[in-house]
Design a protein around this motif. Structure first.
Motif, short mmCIF file in Angstrom:
data_model
loop_
_atom_site.label_atom_id
_atom_site.label_comp_id
_atom_site.label_asym_id
_atom_site.label_seq_id
_atom_site.Cartn_x
_atom_site.Cartn_y
_atom_site.Cartn_z
N SER A 14 0.84 -1.19 0.00
CA SER A 14 0.00 0.00 0.00
C SER A 14 0.88 1.25 0.00
O SER A 14 2.10 1.17 0.14
CB SER A 14 -0.97 -0.01 1.19
OG SER A 14 -0.29 -0.09 2.42
N GLY A 16 2.77 3.95 1.14
CA GLY A 16 3.54 4.65 2.16
C GLY A 16 5.00 4.65 1.78
O GLY A 16 5.44 3.84 0.95
N THR A 92 -0.66 0.73 5.52
CA THR A 92 -0.86 2.11 5.99
C THR A 92 -2.10 2.20 6.88
O THR A 92 -2.92 1.28 6.95
CB THR A 92 -1.04 3.06 4.80
OG1 THR A 92 -2.20 2.63 4.06
CG2 THR A 92 0.18 3.03 3.89
N ASN A 94 -4.64 3.99 6.30
CA ASN A 94 -5.77 3.92 5.38
C ASN A 94 -6.12 2.48 5.03
O ASN A 94 -7.29 2.09 5.02
CB ASN A 94 -5.45 4.71 4.11
CG ASN A 94 -6.59 4.63 3.10
OD1 ASN A 94 -7.69 5.09 3.35
ND2 ASN A 94 -6.30 4.04 1.94
N THR A 95 -5.10 1.67 4.77
CA THR A 95 -5.33 0.27 4.43
C THR A 95 -5.95 -0.49 5.59
O THR A 95 -6.88 -1.29 5.41
CB THR A 95 -4.00 -0.40 4.01
OG1 THR A 95 -3.52 0.24 2.82
CG2 THR A 95 -4.19 -1.88 3.74
N MET A 125 3.41 3.86 9.50
CA MET A 125 2.75 5.17 9.48
C MET A 125 3.43 6.10 10.46
O MET A 125 4.27 5.68 11.28
CB MET A 125 1.27 5.02 9.82
CG MET A 125 0.99 4.54 11.22
SD MET A 125 -0.69 3.90 11.45
CE MET A 125 -0.60 2.35 10.55
#
Length: 407
Positions: A14, A16, A92, A94-95, A125
């Motif tokens: 993802s 990042g 991340t 978000n993921t 993160m």
């Protein structure tokens, strides 16, 4: 010995900055003779190119949900069936949020929903994002569903901050993955019975006595046992937790209810782990109407409840039995005394002094058996449960009877 050769590992990447480490991760996995395929989100491609990962893995990189080159044009189904393990690194914030809510609008999230493979995430993160209540809630939800979490590590971050949130180094991820694969099937076919959570002892139709147990440790133990191949039955008090994936659950009310359900389930069990915080006393008489606030004081006559752990061990002496001891002081003294007094095979003791353990995300355990002892330091309860179940599995497999003998 490596446990990765021949494993089909789908690496999800993802978006990042830690995505740059994914190239080394692919290289190390291939070096371990794993079969590696890569799935990238759109934002991940801003940090590292699919061509790099294709060259390292030896396989085309998957980026599109509806891939015309895939089997029947359904790339997500093809990948979901192929994978033994789905490893998302970096994962991340978000993921993690998208996985928690079951989103399925890109290839990676859809594969995760469509697959029965073991799902592992390696968070990466900013330290403040990691600490945020929303992220921690999402992680706990995913772990309750059986998702394994690697890391994160602590240190200087790309943004200049220092703290937890760095993705584990690729070599550490490979080491953790090999360890998981080594223990995946240690309890294949073993029937594990677990009690968890508090009991409720009625005073009248609207009031009851209970305790501070949240059930988090017992539920984490159930998840860990399932991930090791066990057939798990969970006898639980009332808790604010979802039943872990792959676990059969019975909800009980009082200590007497939990005893009856546990005695019944123990007929078919190979291992019994008693993590529940069972009431030691229950009211002698339960009012059939709500007790009114008439007197200045209220006196309750209490009587001892039946000891579930001791009763199960006495009834089924060949059942491999693991007790829990929550103490405020003299932890090891009480643990060894309980181990011997109740003829247990193992006991896991933890301190509950100064607000520790109860309803907290972390815990620490002193695990004791007849001729051994191991200290498990404070860590996330899901990681702790995995470490505990590895010890339980090792002792059970060493001591198990040649036949299943408790009629």
């Amino acid at each position: 010995m490596s446990f990765l050769p021949g494993k089909n590992i789908l690496l999800g990447i993802s978006g990042g900055i830690a995505a740059y480490k994914s190239a080394e991760l692919v290289r190390l996995l291939v070096k371990q003779s794993a079969n590696v395929r890569v799935c990238m989100t759109a934002s991940a491609q801003a940090f590292i190119t699919p061509l790099t990962l294709q060259a390292l893995s030896g396989n085309p990189v998957h980026t599109e949900l509806l891939d015309p080159q895939a089997e029947m044009g359904m790339g997500h189904i093809e990948l979901a069936r192929w994978a033994d393990v789905i490893l998302i690194a970096p994962a991340t914030a978000n993921t993690l949020a998208r996985l928690t809510w079951g989103m399925a609008d890109d290839l990676l999230s859809t594969v995760c929903l469509a697959s029965t493979a073991r799902l592992i995430v390696a968070p990466a993160m900013n330290q403040q994002m990691w600490k945020h209540a929303a992220t921690q809630h999402n992680l706990q939800t995913l772990q309750h569903r059986g998702v394994t979490v690697f890391g994160p590590a602590e240190g200087v971050q790309a943004c200049g901050d220092t703290g937890l949130g760095r993705m584990l180094e690729p070599a550490d991820i490979v080491r953790e993955l090999a360890s998981c694969c080594a223990t995946d099937q240690l309890l294949q076919g073993v029937r594990v019975l677990i009690t968890a959570g508090p009991t409720r002892e009625a005073i009248d139709p609207v009031r009851f006595l209970t305790n501070r147990s949240s059930g988090k440790m017992g539920y984490a133990v159930a998840s860990a046992a399932v991930s090791m191949g066990a057939d798990v039955m969970l006898v639980s008090g009332h808790v604010a937790l979802d039943c872990p994936a792959g676990v059969s659950r019975v909800i009980t009310e009082s200590a007497a209810d939990m005893l009856n359900a546990t005695l019944d389930a123990a007929k078919q069990a190979d291992v019994f782990i008693a993590t529940a915080a069972v009431a030691d006393y229950t009211p002698v008489n339960v009012a059939d109407r709500k007790i009114k606030k008439n007197a200045a004081t209220l006196h309750l006559e209490m009587q001892r409840t039946t000891d579930i752990l001791a009763t199960i061990k006495q009834t089924y002496p060949n059942l491999f039995t693991v007790g829990f001891a929550a103490e405020t002081h003299d932890l090891m003294t009480y643990a060894r005394s309980k181990l011997e007094r109740k003829n247990l095979d193992m006991i896991a003791a933890n301190s509950v002094a100064d607000g520790k353990a109860f309803d907290q995300p972390t815990n620490a355990l002193e695990v004791v058996w007849k001729d051994g002892h191991t200290s498990l330091p404070e860590m996330d309860k899901h990681a702790l449960a995995t470490a505990l179940m590895q010890l339980v599995a090792a002792q059970y497999l060493q001591r198990k009877q040649p036949t299943h003998d408790h009629d």
